[in-house]
Each structure stands twice: as structure tokens, then as C-alpha cells.
Design an enzyme around this catalytic site. Structure first.
Site, PDB file in Angstrom:
ATOM      1  N   ASN A 193      30.949  -2.914 -25.487  1.00  0.00           N
ATOM      2  CA  ASN A 193      30.316  -2.103 -26.089  1.00  0.00           C
ATOM      3  C   ASN A 193      30.694  -0.634 -26.426  1.00  0.00           C
ATOM      4  OD1 ASN A 193      30.344   0.028 -24.399  1.00  0.00           O
ATOM      5  ND2 ASN A 193      27.569  -0.354 -23.257  1.00  0.00           N
ATOM      6  N   LYS A 194      32.229  -0.210 -26.327  1.00  0.00           N
ATOM      7  CA  LYS A 194      32.986   0.675 -26.721  1.00  0.00           C
ATOM      8  C   LYS A 194      33.397   0.338 -28.218  1.00  0.00           C
ATOM      9  CE  LYS A 194      32.723   2.919 -23.111  1.00  0.00           C
ATOM     10  NZ  LYS A 194      32.296   2.136 -21.764  1.00  0.00           N
TER      11      LYS A 194
END
Ligand SMILES: *Cc1c(COP(=O)(O)O)cnc(C)c1O
Length: 393
Positions: A193-194
Site C-alpha cells: 500500500n505504499k
């Protein structure tokens, strides 16, 4: 509360989604067909490309299989060990602090600046003792911590600085990219999710040649030569020496293949995230919400997260608000349940909510909205409409 049924005509809007393109997929397939799937030529290329991206040839980039691994390696390499204290923010993910415990050192958690939600330099200075060895600033949500103040404090007290830049690709402070500042090491995350992803992965960046050498050796079992070195070397390939009890933190070429193409898109991703954040700002104006802090003029925010706080007097609580959004098919999250709230940290260090008034206050009224490049402008409007309904009372 639950009188709002889900809106079945609208697909669920997840809190986060990666954007993986055909170039990434083709590069991974190429790796799979190549016969070399673990750390090798693509991990090397990814490291070189990362240094080039940061724009400072004096840096070394060391690919690892998570930011947690990178933080552990950086702290080990700067000499953190039993008896030492490491100062960091309570308003972070547990990975920032757990690595300190891996090394038998102790964690000193401090409060945040309520304006930025970043670690408060004054609280850092007040927490320094003769045992303090290192600071770990976190660039919360993608907004740079006050590195000018923190680096000055570190210099004054002879402390090491390892930046947790898991949210901060790309972020700038004083016009310089995070990763190129005067700290000892900076660690980025490529978790799913970065802002860019390799599935799992991270990058340790440093200008310190001795630190880089140590981290490279400890990344792979404390081996004097890695497998790719031995595979490609002219001398007999079976020989290596173990110089320390190292770790298994290398990044595979399968992951690096993703990283090569994600990195090329990092600036475009940031522009899209900034655009979505600005659209939220506009759509949410006038609601009883504290919108996220903006970067100083001329600086870049990575916009990993779009974090709202409920204003005083808002007609609904945070938990109920998240439920209302969920009932409308919208995923949200909370960043973070501060470390001082978790049983392990709380009990080990006898922490109380009152010791962290700003983090505690933010935690009680904070939520993170969906923010990722695959969102449409209409998704922002949909989230804003749901918030407007919920906050109408
Ligand atoms: C995601 C994250 C980490 C850990 O990153 P991994 O690559 O999953 O190990 C560390 N610190 C912060 C603040 C993070 O958000």
C-alpha cells in the site's frame, strides 16, 4: 446508527490498491524466464536506479525485503545495542520501534506536534539521556518531519539519525529529497500500500561507506560475498567467509523487477496523489473536519495518506463515522493506533495516555480516507458526499 444500508449499486471502494502496469508484469515474466529469480542483476539495477532517482551520486542504495529489515540493518550498522535508548514518535507503526528491541536496546516514545502530526523536536530534546544513541524520525503520511531541528539536536548531542521514510517517496524537506538529507541512513518501504510497491520490499540509503558495507554483509547471513557475486566471479564460486551472524533480508529479482518500473512512475504517482488530495481538500471545505497539514511552500508531500481529524463539536464520533463510510461501501483506516496504546509498548514502558496528549487527541478523532492513483475524481466526490451525509448529523 446502522439504519444506513449498504449501497449495492456502488462497488466497494477499497482503502488502498496498488497500480501495477504491463511494464511491471512483463519485467517480472522476463525475470521468471531468465533463470535468476533471487537477488541478482535486477536488484542491482534497482539499487542504481534508486540512487539516480534521489539525484545524489554520493549515496548508496541497498535493496532489502522490507523497510522493517532496512531499519533493523541501519540501527545495527550505527551500533545500537543493549543499554542504548532510541527516540521515536508514538504516532507510528510498530515496525519503527520493534527493530530497536530486536537489538536489545530500549525505545523512548515521544509526542507529536499537533500541527503536523510529526515527531515534536522539543519533545525529542526533553527525552534525551546519557543512554540515548539514535533518533528515528518518521515522515508521517508523507510530510517531512522537521529535519532541520532534529538534525541540529542530533549534532548537539552526538546522536545517530535513521529516518523512517516508509511514507516519504517522494518527499522533500527544504527543497532536498528525503533520502539525501544529512542523517546516517534513510529507509523506504515498498509494501503493497505504499507510494511505490514491490509487493514486499524496502531500500536503505546512506552516504556512509562503512555503514553501507556493514548493511550489505548483514543483509545476507554475514557473508563476505553474495550468491550473485559468486555466480558471476572469475574465481572459484564456492568460497565465502562468514564474518558475523547476519540476517536474511535480501530483495529478490522478482520484486526488483516490479521496483524498476514502479520507480519510473514515482513522480507521476505523486502528482496524481497530490491532485486527489487537493480534490479532497476542496470537496471537504466547510465540514467540521481538520484537513491534513500542507507542506511548507516549495516542498513536496508524498501524500501516502490523507488523514482527517474530526473538529471539536463534530456531530458524530470517529468510530461511528468510519461505520457510516463503510455502510456506503467506502474503506477507511486509522493511522495510527499510537504505540502507547498497544499492550506490549504500554506495559513494557509503563506508558499512559496523558504522557502523549497530542498523539492521544489525534488518535481519538482521526481517520484516513482512500488515496491511491487508481482512484477516479468521481471516487473523491463519492467519499466527500458520504462524509457530508454523515456529518449532517
Ligand atoms: C509500512 C511502514 C513500515 C514498515 O514497512 P515494511 O516495508 O512493511 O516493513 C515502517 N514504518 C512505517 C511508518 C510504515 O508505514
Amino acid at each position: 446508527m446502522s439504519s444506513h444500508p449498504p449501497a449495492p449499486e456502488m462497488p466497494f471502494l477499497p482503502f488502498a490498491l496498488p497500480e501495477i502496469g504491463e511494464d511491471e508484469i512483463a519485467e517480472v515474466v522476463d525475470t521468471l524466464r531468465s533463470g535468476w529469480v533471487t537477488t541478482g542483476p535486477k536488484a542491482r539495477r534497482f539499487e542504481a536506479a534508486f540512487t539516480e532517482y534521489l539525484g545524489d551520486a554520493s549515496l548508496q542504495s541497498i535493496a532489502v525485503n522490507s523497510a522493517t529489515a532496512g531499519l533493523h540493518l541501519a540501527l545495527e550498522a550505527v551500533g545500537v545495542g543493549p543499554g542504548d535508548e532510541v527516540i521515536t514518535t508514538t504516532h507510528t507503526f510498530t515496525a519503527t520501534a520493534e527493530v530497536v528491541r530486536y537489538l536489545g536496546a530500549d525505545v523512548k516514545l515521544v509526542d507529536i506536534d499537533p500541527a503536523t502530526l510529526n515527531i515534536d523536536p522539543a519533545a525529542v530534546e526533553a527525552a534525551i539521556t546519557p543512554r540515548t544513541k539514535c533518533l528515528i524520525p518518521v515522515h508521517y503520511a508523507g510530510l517531512a518531519a522537521d529535519m532541520t531541528a532534529l538534525l541540529a539536536i542530533a549534532r548537539r548531542h552526538g546522536l545517530k539519525v535513521v529516518e523512517d521514510a516508509a511514507h516519504a517517496l517522494p518527499t522533500t524537506h527544504g527543497g532536498a529529497r528525503v533520502g539525501t538529507l544529512a542523517s546516517d541512513a534513510t529507509v523506504f518501504s515498498f509494501y503493497a500500500n505504499k507510494t511505490i510497491t514491490t509487493g514486499e520490499g524496502g531500500m536503505l540509503v546512506t552516504r556512509d561507506a562503512a555503514l553501507a558495507d556493514r548493511a550489505r554483509v548483514m543483509r545476507l547471513h554475514g557473508m563476505s560475498r553474495d550468491a550473485f557475486d559468486r555466480f558471476t566471479a572469475k574465481v572459484p564460486s564456492w568460497y565465502y567467509e562468514i564474518v558475523a551472524p547476519g540476517f536474511k533480508y535480501n530483495l529478490t529479482d522478482i520484486a526488483a523487477a516490479l521496483g524498476l518500473h514502479q520507480l519510473r512512475r514515482a513522480d507521476a504517482f505523486q502528482r496524481r496523489r497530490a491532485e486527489l488530495a487537493a480534490a479532497y481538500d476542496e470537496a471537504l471545505a466547510g465540514l467540521p473536519l481538520v484537513r491534513p497539514p500542507q507542506p511548507p511552500a516549495g516542498d513536496m508531500h508524498a501524500w501516502h495518506l490523507y488523514v482527517l481529524r474530526l473538529a471539536e463539536g463534530a456531530p458524530i464520533g470517529r468510530d461511528a463515522l468510519i461505520e457510516r463510510l463503510y455502510a456506503d461501501g467506502i474503506g477507511c483506516s486509522v493511522h495510527y493506533i499510537p504505540l502507547h496504546r498497544h499492550p506490549y509498548w504500554r506495559e513494557r514502558y509503563g506508558l499512559r495516555d496523558e504522557d502523549f496528549p497530542h498523539s492521544q487527541h489525534a488518535y481519538e478523532r482521526t481517520l484516513s480516507l482512500p488515496l491511491y492513483t487508481r482512484m477516479a475524481d468521481s471516487d473523491v466526490q463519492r467519499v466527500a458526499a458520504s462524509l457530508r451525509r454523515a456529518l449532517a448529523g
